[in-house]
Design a protein around this motif. Structure first.
Motif, PDB file in Angstrom:
ATOM      1  N   ARG A 256      25.344 -40.174 -79.124  1.00  0.00           N
ATOM      2  CA  ARG A 256      26.727 -39.192 -78.068  1.00  0.00           C
ATOM      3  C   ARG A 256      26.267 -39.144 -76.779  1.00  0.00           C
ATOM      4  N   GLN A 257      27.343 -39.562 -76.274  1.00  0.00           N
ATOM      5  CA  GLN A 257      27.701 -38.724 -75.349  1.00  0.00           C
ATOM      6  C   GLN A 257      28.388 -37.518 -74.752  1.00  0.00           C
ATOM      7  N   LEU A 258      27.651 -36.226 -74.194  1.00  0.00           N
ATOM      8  CA  LEU A 258      28.565 -35.087 -73.989  1.00  0.00           C
ATOM      9  C   LEU A 258      28.825 -35.006 -72.050  1.00  0.00           C
ATOM     10  N   GLU A 259      29.776 -34.248 -72.849  1.00  0.00           N
ATOM     11  CA  GLU A 259      30.499 -33.793 -70.828  1.00  0.00           C
ATOM     12  C   GLU A 259      30.295 -32.600 -71.132  1.00  0.00           C
ATOM     13  N   ILE A 260      29.653 -31.773 -69.749  1.00  0.00           N
ATOM     14  CA  ILE A 260      29.480 -30.527 -69.496  1.00  0.00           C
ATOM     15  C   ILE A 260      29.648 -30.273 -68.613  1.00  0.00           C
ATOM     16  N   PRO A 261      31.171 -29.034 -68.378  1.00  0.00           N
ATOM     17  CA  PRO A 261      30.835 -28.386 -67.200  1.00  0.00           C
ATOM     18  C   PRO A 261      30.021 -27.777 -66.008  1.00  0.00           C
ATOM     19  N   GLY A 262      29.698 -28.840 -65.189  1.00  0.00           N
ATOM     20  CA  GLY A 262      28.838 -28.091 -64.163  1.00  0.00           C
ATOM     21  C   GLY A 262      28.655 -26.480 -63.733  1.00  0.00           C
ATOM     22  N   GLY A 263      29.618 -25.614 -63.715  1.00  0.00           N
ATOM     23  CA  GLY A 263      29.449 -24.577 -63.453  1.00  0.00           C
ATOM     24  C   GLY A 263      28.771 -23.717 -64.965  1.00  0.00           C
ATOM     25  N   ILE A 264      28.890 -24.029 -65.835  1.00  0.00           N
ATOM     26  CA  ILE A 264      29.078 -23.423 -67.095  1.00  0.00           C
ATOM     27  C   ILE A 264      27.749 -22.329 -67.444  1.00  0.00           C
ATOM     28  N   ASN A 265      26.359 -22.551 -67.437  1.00  0.00           N
ATOM     29  CA  ASN A 265      25.572 -21.585 -66.706  1.00  0.00           C
ATOM     30  C   ASN A 265      25.036 -21.434 -68.536  1.00  0.00           C
ATOM     31  N   LEU A 266      24.326 -22.151 -68.917  1.00  0.00           N
ATOM     32  CA  LEU A 266      24.224 -21.977 -70.363  1.00  0.00           C
ATOM     33  C   LEU A 266      23.008 -22.642 -70.230  1.00  0.00           C
ATOM     34  N   SER A 267      21.943 -22.785 -71.217  1.00  0.00           N
ATOM     35  CA  SER A 267      20.846 -23.256 -71.863  1.00  0.00           C
ATOM     36  C   SER A 267      20.994 -25.370 -72.129  1.00  0.00           C
ATOM     37  N   LEU A 268      20.603 -26.263 -72.830  1.00  0.00           N
ATOM     38  CA  LEU A 268      21.230 -27.035 -73.236  1.00  0.00           C
ATOM     39  C   LEU A 268      20.462 -26.783 -74.817  1.00  0.00           C
ATOM     40  N   MET A 269      19.413 -25.689 -75.092  1.00  0.00           N
ATOM     41  CA  MET A 269      19.865 -25.474 -76.525  1.00  0.00           C
ATOM     42  C   MET A 269      21.247 -24.948 -76.680  1.00  0.00           C
ATOM     43  N   GLU A 270      21.909 -24.432 -76.031  1.00  0.00           N
ATOM     44  CA  GLU A 270      22.821 -23.118 -76.479  1.00  0.00           C
ATOM     45  C   GLU A 270      24.216 -24.355 -76.262  1.00  0.00           C
ATOM     46  N   VAL A 271      23.790 -25.763 -75.771  1.00  0.00           N
ATOM     47  CA  VAL A 271      24.824 -26.684 -76.315  1.00  0.00           C
ATOM     48  C   VAL A 271      24.548 -27.313 -76.788  1.00  0.00           C
ATOM     49  N   LEU A 272      23.385 -27.901 -77.286  1.00  0.00           N
ATOM     50  CA  LEU A 272      23.738 -28.851 -78.163  1.00  0.00           C
ATOM     51  C   LEU A 272      23.352 -27.722 -79.936  1.00  0.00           C
ATOM     52  N   LYS A 273      23.834 -26.406 -79.753  1.00  0.00           N
ATOM     53  CA  LYS A 273      24.344 -25.995 -81.075  1.00  0.00           C
ATOM     54  C   LYS A 273      25.295 -25.957 -81.151  1.00  0.00           C
TER      55      LYS A 273
ATOM     56  N   SER B   1       4.827 -34.751 -76.952  1.00  0.00           N
ATOM     57  CA  SER B   1       4.462 -35.232 -75.788  1.00  0.00           C
ATOM     58  C   SER B   1       3.873 -35.303 -73.709  1.00  0.00           C
ATOM     59  N   GLU B   2       4.281 -35.812 -73.360  1.00  0.00           N
ATOM     60  CA  GLU B   2       4.653 -35.853 -71.559  1.00  0.00           C
ATOM     61  C   GLU B   2       5.292 -35.812 -71.981  1.00  0.00           C
ATOM     62  N   MET B   3       6.671 -35.888 -72.664  1.00  0.00           N
ATOM     63  CA  MET B   3       7.976 -36.001 -72.440  1.00  0.00           C
ATOM     64  C   MET B   3       8.798 -35.150 -72.945  1.00  0.00           C
ATOM     65  N   SER B   4       8.082 -34.167 -73.954  1.00  0.00           N
ATOM     66  CA  SER B   4       8.876 -32.914 -74.806  1.00  0.00           C
ATOM     67  C   SER B   4       8.986 -32.146 -73.300  1.00  0.00           C
ATOM     68  N   ARG B   5       9.775 -31.376 -74.025  1.00  0.00           N
ATOM     69  CA  ARG B   5      10.293 -29.816 -73.294  1.00  0.00           C
ATOM     70  C   ARG B   5      11.059 -28.842 -74.219  1.00  0.00           C
ATOM     71  N   LEU B   6      11.464 -27.851 -74.111  1.00  0.00           N
ATOM     72  CA  LEU B   6      12.238 -27.007 -75.299  1.00  0.00           C
ATOM     73  C   LEU B   6      13.062 -26.904 -74.445  1.00  0.00           C
ATOM     74  N   ALA B   7      14.444 -26.985 -75.465  1.00  0.00           N
ATOM     75  CA  ALA B   7      15.456 -27.274 -74.574  1.00  0.00           C
ATOM     76  C   ALA B   7      16.686 -25.812 -74.119  1.00  0.00           C
ATOM     77  N   CYS B   8      15.901 -25.070 -74.856  1.00  0.00           N
ATOM     78  CA  CYS B   8      16.336 -23.452 -74.335  1.00  0.00           C
ATOM     79  C   CYS B   8      15.596 -23.042 -73.003  1.00  0.00           C
ATOM     80  N   GLN B   9      15.058 -24.159 -72.635  1.00  0.00           N
ATOM     81  CA  GLN B   9      14.391 -23.596 -71.171  1.00  0.00           C
ATOM     82  C   GLN B   9      14.553 -24.504 -70.322  1.00  0.00           C
ATOM     83  N   VAL B  10      16.127 -25.078 -70.625  1.00  0.00           N
ATOM     84  CA  VAL B  10      16.749 -26.461 -69.170  1.00  0.00           C
ATOM     85  C   VAL B  10      18.155 -26.052 -69.677  1.00  0.00           C
TER      86      VAL B  10
ATOM     87  N   LEU C 226      21.346 -26.389 -67.453  1.00  0.00           N
ATOM     88  CA  LEU C 226      22.274 -26.990 -66.611  1.00  0.00           C
ATOM     89  C   LEU C 226      23.190 -27.060 -65.582  1.00  0.00           C
ATOM     90  N   THR C 227      22.892 -28.054 -64.707  1.00  0.00           N
ATOM     91  CA  THR C 227      23.053 -28.168 -63.319  1.00  0.00           C
ATOM     92  C   THR C 227      23.721 -28.878 -62.855  1.00  0.00           C
TER      93      THR C 227
END
Length: 108
Positions: free
Chosen positions: A17-34, A82-91, A93-94
């Protein structure tokens, strides 16, 4: 006017799925995914304490901020990290993350 950040998300079943998020939303990736109804528990509320928002970054890792000590420690506890892993809460959105491609792991 703020830019739109486009993020491609692959779920645990291979759906894309393609998500479109406003650039100035000031949220983490986790918040957007939820908010987009992905199966992410985020039991610690975004404090990098539970790893229930574990994702893999398929494209765009070079545009992410560096891993924090807390995020590294938490990822070290995951058997499938893996080396590709991240926690979405720490990303955060910019606009630099436009085009990011990730895979989420469901909490089944």
């Amino acid at each position: 006017m703020d830019e739109i950040i486009h993020i491609t998300v692959e779920d645990q079943h291979g759906g894309i799925r393609q998500l479109e998020i406003p650039g100035g939303i000031n949220l983490s990736l986790m918040e957007v995914l939820k908010a987009s109804e992905y199966d992410i528990l985020a039991t610690c509320g975004g404090m990098a304490l539970c790893a229930t928002c574990h994702i893999e970054v398929l494209e765009g890792r070079e545009n992410l901020d560096s891993l924090s000590e807390a995020e590294m420690d938490m990822l070290d506890t995951l058997p499938d990290a893996s080396e590709m892993s991240r926690l979405a809460c720490q990303v955060r959105l910019t606009p630099a993350l436009d085009g990011l491609k990730i895979r989420v792991f469901g909490n089944n």
